[in-house]
Design an enzyme around this catalytic site. Structure first.
Site, PDB file in Angstrom:
ATOM      1  NE  ARG A 125      45.054   1.878  49.898  1.00  0.00           N
ATOM      2  CZ  ARG A 125      44.673   2.340  48.618  1.00  0.00           C
ATOM      3  NH1 ARG A 125      43.454   3.171  48.081  1.00  0.00           N
ATOM      4  NH2 ARG A 125      45.475   1.645  47.591  1.00  0.00           N
ATOM      5  CG  HIS A 157      50.195   1.772  45.529  1.00  0.00           C
ATOM      6  ND1 HIS A 157      49.511   0.559  45.886  1.00  0.00           N
ATOM      7  CD2 HIS A 157      49.246   2.616  45.359  1.00  0.00           C
ATOM      8  CE1 HIS A 157      48.547   0.372  45.260  1.00  0.00           C
ATOM      9  NE2 HIS A 157      48.035   1.085  44.976  1.00  0.00           N
ATOM     10  CD  GLN A 172      47.864   0.978  40.694  1.00  0.00           C
ATOM     11  OE1 GLN A 172      47.461   0.849  41.848  1.00  0.00           O
ATOM     12  NE2 GLN A 172      48.398   0.650  39.284  1.00  0.00           N
ATOM     13  CG  ASP A 212      49.313   8.616  41.259  1.00  0.00           C
ATOM     14  OD1 ASP A 212      48.304   8.819  41.335  1.00  0.00           O
ATOM     15  OD2 ASP A 212      49.930   8.568  42.821  1.00  0.00           O
ATOM     16  CB  CYS A 236      47.504   3.811  40.156  1.00  0.00           C
ATOM     17  SG  CYS A 236      47.420   5.341  41.216  1.00  0.00           S
ATOM     18  NE  ARG A 295      45.969  -2.436  42.120  1.00  0.00           N
ATOM     19  CZ  ARG A 295      45.889  -2.283  43.936  1.00  0.00           C
ATOM     20  NH1 ARG A 295      45.336  -0.264  43.110  1.00  0.00           N
ATOM     21  NH2 ARG A 295      46.060  -1.705  44.943  1.00  0.00           N
TER      22      ARG A 295
HETATM   23  N1  NVA Z   1      49.676   8.683  45.347  1.00  0.00           N
HETATM   24  C1  NVA Z   1      48.197   8.164  44.921  1.00  0.00           C
HETATM   25  C2  NVA Z   1      47.122   6.464  44.937  1.00  0.00           C
HETATM   26  C3  NVA Z   1      46.250   6.467  44.910  1.00  0.00           C
HETATM   27  C4  NVA Z   1      46.215   4.988  44.564  1.00  0.00           C
HETATM   28  C5  NVA Z   1      47.610   7.990  46.585  1.00  0.00           C
HETATM   29  O1  NVA Z   1      48.262   8.299  47.244  1.00  0.00           O
HETATM   30  O2  NVA Z   1      46.053   8.550  46.949  1.00  0.00           O
HETATM   31  N1   CP Z   2      44.385   2.419  42.690  1.00  0.00           N
HETATM   32  C1   CP Z   2      44.309   2.569  43.514  1.00  0.00           C
HETATM   33  O1   CP Z   2      44.977   1.606  44.731  1.00  0.00           O
HETATM   34  O2   CP Z   2      43.355   2.549  43.657  1.00  0.00           O
HETATM   35  P1   CP Z   2      42.578   2.685  45.077  1.00  0.00           P
HETATM   36  O3   CP Z   2      42.439   3.726  45.959  1.00  0.00           O
HETATM   37  O4   CP Z   2      41.146   3.377  44.804  1.00  0.00           O
HETATM   38  O5   CP Z   2      42.538   1.190  46.010  1.00  0.00           O
END
Ligand code: NVA
Ligand code: CP
Length: 312
Positions: A104, A131, A134, A230, A270, A298
């Site tokens: 990540r 993502h 997801q 989201d 998500c 997930r």
């Molecule tokens: N769009 C959000 C998704 C979190 C799982 C982010 O990147 O923070």
């Molecule tokens: N949806 C998701 O990726 O959650 P986290 O940021 O908690 O991993």
């Protein structure tokens, strides 16, 4: 470095047929958590975080353990990567020790660089642009709730909110691969990357779906089968919190969204969710919400992906 290694850096790194195979496997893993043990030994999988996480951390850790492996969770802030060691050097070291690298991070170019120097599969656990794990979970949850993977093609999936973020881009590509009609409703300054929209349109044309981008919530959501949203403030965008709250109000998923969607429409998010912002409490906690099954998937979907990659 090899050219044959398969990576999963964005949703369209797999074909439609391969996506179907992974989704079928995800549903099978839900029925039997120990269906396959490709990492028996145990072999280690590196799971690296440059940003916070709850679901991704827990689902990959649990998933690798259930696949017979050892989940090596690395917080980049306490690694040399976090002190500026080159990504390529990190890849050259990790590939000699682990069976897959899950990361990540921020820029898509970083994970592309990791993959370019790794003979082991590299998996995108969220970047600023995509993502994709997801979206595999989202599609698997919808498939499970609707009787199987065959149910996906032809559904209309509407995403409203920040159309320029990772989730919007992944819904465009992943939904198109699944043969869906994908609609994105977002403010004019937060529309998806045009190159990704073009890629999604090409895939949709091949798979019998379609892509619509609009600045109107109602045009996106009217008649939709699946409504997605989201956070309005993604990780890294925190300094824009106040400006974004003003712009996104009209894109909230609420009772009105359900009223204009198809009867029996289902809602995805998500997580983490901000009730009263991008989604109301009555909708996310209501009978049309699929978010808890989505979160559970997930685990199953990422196990399916890792097991599938391990066979290559
Ligand atoms: N769009 C959000 C998704 C979190 C799982 C982010 O990147 O923070
Ligand atoms: N949806 C998701 O990726 O959650 P986290 O940021 O908690 O991993």
């Amino acid at each position: 470095m090899t050219t044959e290694t398969r990576h999963f850096l964005r949703d369209d790194d797999i074909t439609a047929a391969e996506q179907r195979e992974i989704l079928e496997l995800a549903l099978a893993f839900r029925k039997d958590r120990h269906l396959e043990q490709p990492f028996a030994g145990p072999q280690a999988v590196a799971i690296i975080f440059d940003k916070p996480s709850t679901r991704t951390r827990v689902s990959f850790s649990t998933g690798v353990a259930e696949l017979g492996g050892y989940p090596l969770v690395i917080d980049s802030a306490t690694s040399q990567l976090g002190r500026g060691e080159p990504v390529a050097d990190t890849a050259r070291v990790l590939e000699r020790m682990v069976s897959a690298i899950v990361w990540r991070t921020f820029g898509q170019e970083l994970i592309e660089e990791m993959a370019a120097h790794s003979s082991k599969p590299v998996v995108n656990a969220l970047t600023d642009s995509f993502h994709p794990c997801q979206i595999l979970a989202d599609l698997a949850a919808v498939a499970d709730a609707r009787g199987g993977v065959d149910a996906l093609a032809g559904l209309t999936l509407a995403y409203v909110g920040d159309g320029a973020n990772n989730m919007a881009h992944s819904y465009l590509l992943g939904g198109a691969l699944a043969g869906m009609h994908v609609r994105v409703g977002a403010p004019a300054d937060y529309l998806p990357d045009e190159r990704i929209v073009l890629d999604a349109k090409k895939i949709a044309a091949e798979q019998g779906g379609s892509i619509t981008v609009t600045t109107e919530h109602d045009d996106a959501v009217a008649g939709a089968d699946i409504i997605c949203t989201d956070t309005w403030v993604s990780m890294g965008d925190e300094d824009q919190y106040a400006a974004r709250a003003d712009v996104f109000g009209g894109y909230q998923v609420n009772q009105h969204s359900l009223d204009i969607a198809n009867e029996g429409a289902q809602v995805l998010h998500c997580l983490p969710a901000y009730r009263g912002k991008e989604i109301t409490a009555d909708v996310i906690d209501g009978p049309q919400s699929l978010v808890w099954l989505e979160a559970e998937y997930r685990l199953h979907a990422q196990k399916a992906l890792l097991a599938w990659l391990a066979r290559r």
